[in-house]
Design a protein around this motif. Structure first.
Motif, PDB file in Angstrom:
ATOM      1  N   ALA A 296      49.395  32.556  48.805  1.00  0.00           N
ATOM      2  CA  ALA A 296      49.212  33.482  47.682  1.00  0.00           C
ATOM      3  C   ALA A 296      47.853  33.586  47.330  1.00  0.00           C
ATOM      4  N   GLY A 297      46.858  32.878  47.794  1.00  0.00           N
ATOM      5  CA  GLY A 297      45.508  32.872  47.618  1.00  0.00           C
ATOM      6  C   GLY A 297      45.155  32.333  46.076  1.00  0.00           C
ATOM      7  N   ALA A 309      42.696  31.848  51.037  1.00  0.00           N
ATOM      8  CA  ALA A 309      41.485  32.274  50.170  1.00  0.00           C
ATOM      9  C   ALA A 309      41.938  33.462  49.303  1.00  0.00           C
ATOM     10  N   ALA A 310      41.575  33.390  48.061  1.00  0.00           N
ATOM     11  CA  ALA A 310      41.987  34.731  47.260  1.00  0.00           C
ATOM     12  C   ALA A 310      41.571  36.034  48.131  1.00  0.00           C
ATOM     13  N   LEU A 311      40.272  35.663  48.452  1.00  0.00           N
ATOM     14  CA  LEU A 311      39.725  36.930  49.288  1.00  0.00           C
ATOM     15  C   LEU A 311      39.748  36.534  50.724  1.00  0.00           C
ATOM     16  N   ARG A 312      40.416  37.549  51.345  1.00  0.00           N
ATOM     17  CA  ARG A 312      40.410  37.418  53.006  1.00  0.00           C
ATOM     18  C   ARG A 312      39.624  38.565  53.464  1.00  0.00           C
ATOM     19  N   GLY A 364      39.990  27.013  56.734  1.00  0.00           N
ATOM     20  CA  GLY A 364      41.350  26.168  56.654  1.00  0.00           C
ATOM     21  C   GLY A 364      41.719  26.368  55.306  1.00  0.00           C
ATOM     22  N   ASP A 365      42.762  25.255  54.614  1.00  0.00           N
ATOM     23  CA  ASP A 365      43.642  25.537  53.514  1.00  0.00           C
ATOM     24  C   ASP A 365      42.392  24.915  52.440  1.00  0.00           C
ATOM     25  N   PRO A 366      42.102  25.713  51.477  1.00  0.00           N
ATOM     26  CA  PRO A 366      41.231  25.089  50.431  1.00  0.00           C
ATOM     27  C   PRO A 366      41.734  23.773  49.569  1.00  0.00           C
ATOM     28  N   ALA A 367      43.112  23.891  49.536  1.00  0.00           N
ATOM     29  CA  ALA A 367      43.767  22.777  49.054  1.00  0.00           C
ATOM     30  C   ALA A 367      43.237  21.390  49.675  1.00  0.00           C
ATOM     31  N   ASN A 368      42.766  21.520  50.791  1.00  0.00           N
ATOM     32  CA  ASN A 368      42.484  20.213  51.371  1.00  0.00           C
ATOM     33  C   ASN A 368      40.697  20.016  51.356  1.00  0.00           C
TER      34      ASN A 368
END
Ligand code: GLU
Ligand code: MG
Length: 431
Positions: A296-297, A309-312, A364-368
Motif C-alpha cells: 500500500a506504500g 515505497a509510497a512513490l514507485r 527492498g521493503d522499507p519496513a526492514n
C-alpha cells in the motif's frame, strides 16, 4: 445530431448529473432527457450543504459552509456525456457547480481540478493521470463473503466469474473507456482494472464512471461490490494508486528521471505526502489499509519499481515512448478523485517551482530499513499535516480547504470508539 437526438436514438430516457462531495461520496440529481438542454443552460438546483456532508450522510459545518441556506446550480458537462451500458435508459455526465449568479462555486471540487490543470498549462506543463481501480466482489450480505475462491492473480478466479468479468469489460468499452488491463488482484474476491491516462479532470471523471459501471454490472449479476480501503480487517485492501506523468512541449518530464524535471515534481509530491493523505486517504479505514508490507506504500520514500515505497518510479519497457511515469500508491478510492488529482498537480508544481530535490531511492521493503519515515498512521495525523500546509490552502481556496479539514475531523470523530472490525464494517459498503 444534437446530444439529445443521439441519446434518444440510443434509448436514453434520463440523464444523471454526477458530482463527488468532500467526503468522497458520489451524489447526483437526474433529469429526463427532454430537460437536458434546460439543465445545461440553467443548471439544476442542489444545496451547498453537501460540501460538509459526511460519508454516513450526517453533516458538519465550517464558518463558511454547511448551513441550511442558499442554492447552487449543477450543470452537466456535455463533453463527457455517456450512455450507460449497464443501466439501460440512463446517461451520465459529470457536473460542475455554479452560483445562481452563474459564477463557478468557490468550493467546487471538479472546478479545483480544472483550476490546477490550467495553472500547470500556464507554465507549459500538461499532466497525464490515471487512477487504478481495485474492488472486492462479494455475495449479497452485510459481511464480506467473497464471490469467488480462486487464488490471487489466478485463472480459477476468472473462470468462476467469467461472464461477470467479461460484462465489466464490455460495459466499459461500450462507454468509450480505454481499458489498459484487467486482472484478479491479491485479496479475496478482488479484481483490478486500469485505464488509459488522461488530463486530471477527465481522469477523475473516468474514476467515478468506471466504479459506477462496475457497481451496475455487479448488481446485474447479483453481486455486491466494495471499493472501500479495507474490506476485511487485517487483510490487503483496495488501493487507488495514481499514475502520473508531466509533459512540456511534447517531452515527458519523467524521461531521464530523477535527473530530469520529473525529479523536482516528484520531490514536491513526496514532501507533501503527509498532507496529501488527508485528501487521498480520507477515512479511518484508509489507515487500516495503509500498513507496512501490504503493497500500500506506507513509507515516505521513493524507489524504482519498488512496491512498498509510497512513490514507485515506473521507467516503462525500454524503448517504449512516453511510458515513464510515477505511481503514487498510498491513496485509496474513498478519495474524491477531483480533489486528489488537483492536489497532486499543486504539489508537483510546488516541487518544480522550488526546484526541490529527491532523497536517495530505496530498494527492498522499507519496513526492514532503518530510518525510513512512515506516513501518518491515522486520519487525525494526516488532517493535522493538511491543516498546516499553506500551499494547499492557497491552491484550494479557504472555503474548500476548510471543508476538507472539517469533514476529515468529523469522519475521524464519528468512528473514534470503533475497533478495526467496527471501522471496516461501518465503511465496507459505503464506497
Ligand atoms: N491492494 C494493494 C493496495 O492496497 C495494492 C496491490 C498492488 O500492488 O496492486 O494498495
Ligand atoms: Mg493492484
Amino acid at each position: 445530431m444534437s446530444d439529445v437526438g443521439r441519446l434518444h436514438d440510443l434509448g436514453v430516457r434520463a440523464v444523471i448529473l454526477s458530482y463527488v462531495d468532500t467526503a468522497g461520496i458520489n451524489r447526483i440529481k437526474t433529469v429526463p432527457l427532454s430537460r437536458l438542454d434546460d439543465a445545461v443552460r440553467w443548471g439544476v438546483g442542489m444545496s451547498p450543504v453537501f460540501d460538509t456532508f459526511l460519508a454516513d450522510d450526517s453533516i458538519t459545518s465550517t464558518g463558511l459552509l454547511g448551513g441550511p441556506d442558499g442554492d447552487l446550480r449543477l450543470r452537466p458537462d456535455l463533453d463527457r456525456l455517456v450512455a450507460l451500458a449497464a443501466q439501460p435508459g440512463w446517461a451520465w455526465a459529470p457536473a460542475d457547480r455554479f452560483t445562481q449568479e452563474g459564477e463557478p462555486w468557490i468550493a467546487d471540487q471538479r472546478g479545483f481540478a480544472r483550476r490546477m490543470t490550467e495553472l500547470a498549462a500556464a507554465g507549459d506543463v500538461t499532466f497525464r493521470m490515471a487512477i487504478e481501480i481495485e474492488w472486492a466482489v462479494g455475495r449479497d450480505d452485510d459481511d464480506f463473503l467473497p464471490a469467488c475462491r480462486g487464488p490471487a492473480y489466478g485463472m480459477t478466479r476468472l473462470v468462476e466469474l467469467s461472464d461477470y468479468c467479461r460484462d465489466v469489460l464490455v460495459a466499459l468499452e461500450d462507454q468509450g473507456i480505454a481499458v489498459d488491463q484487467f486482472h484478479p488482484e491479491y485479496a479475496a474476491g478482488q479484481f483490478e482494472v486500469s485505464v488509459a491516462p488522461a488530463g486530471p479532470v477527465r481522469a477523475a471523471d473516468e474514476s467515478v464512471l468506471v466504479r459506477q459501471t462496475i457497481r451496475a454490472v455487479s448488481q446485474r449479476h447479483g453481486l455486491r461490490v466494495s471499493f472501500a480501503p479495507a474490506v476485511v480487517a487485517g487483510t490487503v485492501g483496495n488501493g487507488g494508486h495514481v499514475h502520473l506523468s508531466a509533459w512540456r512541449n511534447g517531452r515527458n518530464l519523467f524521461d531521464g528521471f530523477p535527473d530530469s524535471e520529473g525529479g523536482p515534481a516528484a520531490a514536491g509530491i513526496l514532501a507533501h505526502l503527509p498532507a496529501l493523505l488527508a485528501v487521498g486517504a480520507p477515512t479511518p479505514a484508509s489507515y487500516l489499509r495503509l500498513v507496512p508490507s501490504h503493497w500500500a506504500g506506507a513509507f515516505a520514500c521513493w524507489g524504482v519499481e519498488t512496491r512498498e515505497a509510497a512513490l514507485r518510479f515506473v521507467p516503462g519497457t525500454a524503448g517504449r515512448p512516453g511510458a515513464a511515469n510515477l505511481e503514487v500508491k498510498c491513496f485509496d478510492l474513498a478519495a474524491n478523485p477531483y480533489l486528489l488529482l488537483g492536489a497532486l498537480v499543486a504539489a508537483a508544481l510546488d516541487g518544480l517551482a522550488a526546484g526541490k530535490s529527491l532523497p536517495e531511492p530505496i530498494t527492498g521493503d522499507p519496513a526492514n530499513l532503518p530510518g525510513v519515515p512512515r506516513l501518518p498512521t491515522s486520519l487525525d495525523a494526516a488532517t493535522d499535516a493538511f491543516a498546516g500546509t499553506p500551499m494547499l490552502r492557497e491552491a484550494m481556496g479557504d472555503a474548500l480547504f476548510g471543508a476538507v479539514v472539517a469533514v476529515r475531523r468529523a469522519e475521524a470523530d464519528r468512528l473514534r470508539d470503533q475497533d478495526p472490525a467496527g471501522v471496516v464494517a461501518a465503511l465496507r459498503w459505503v464506497y
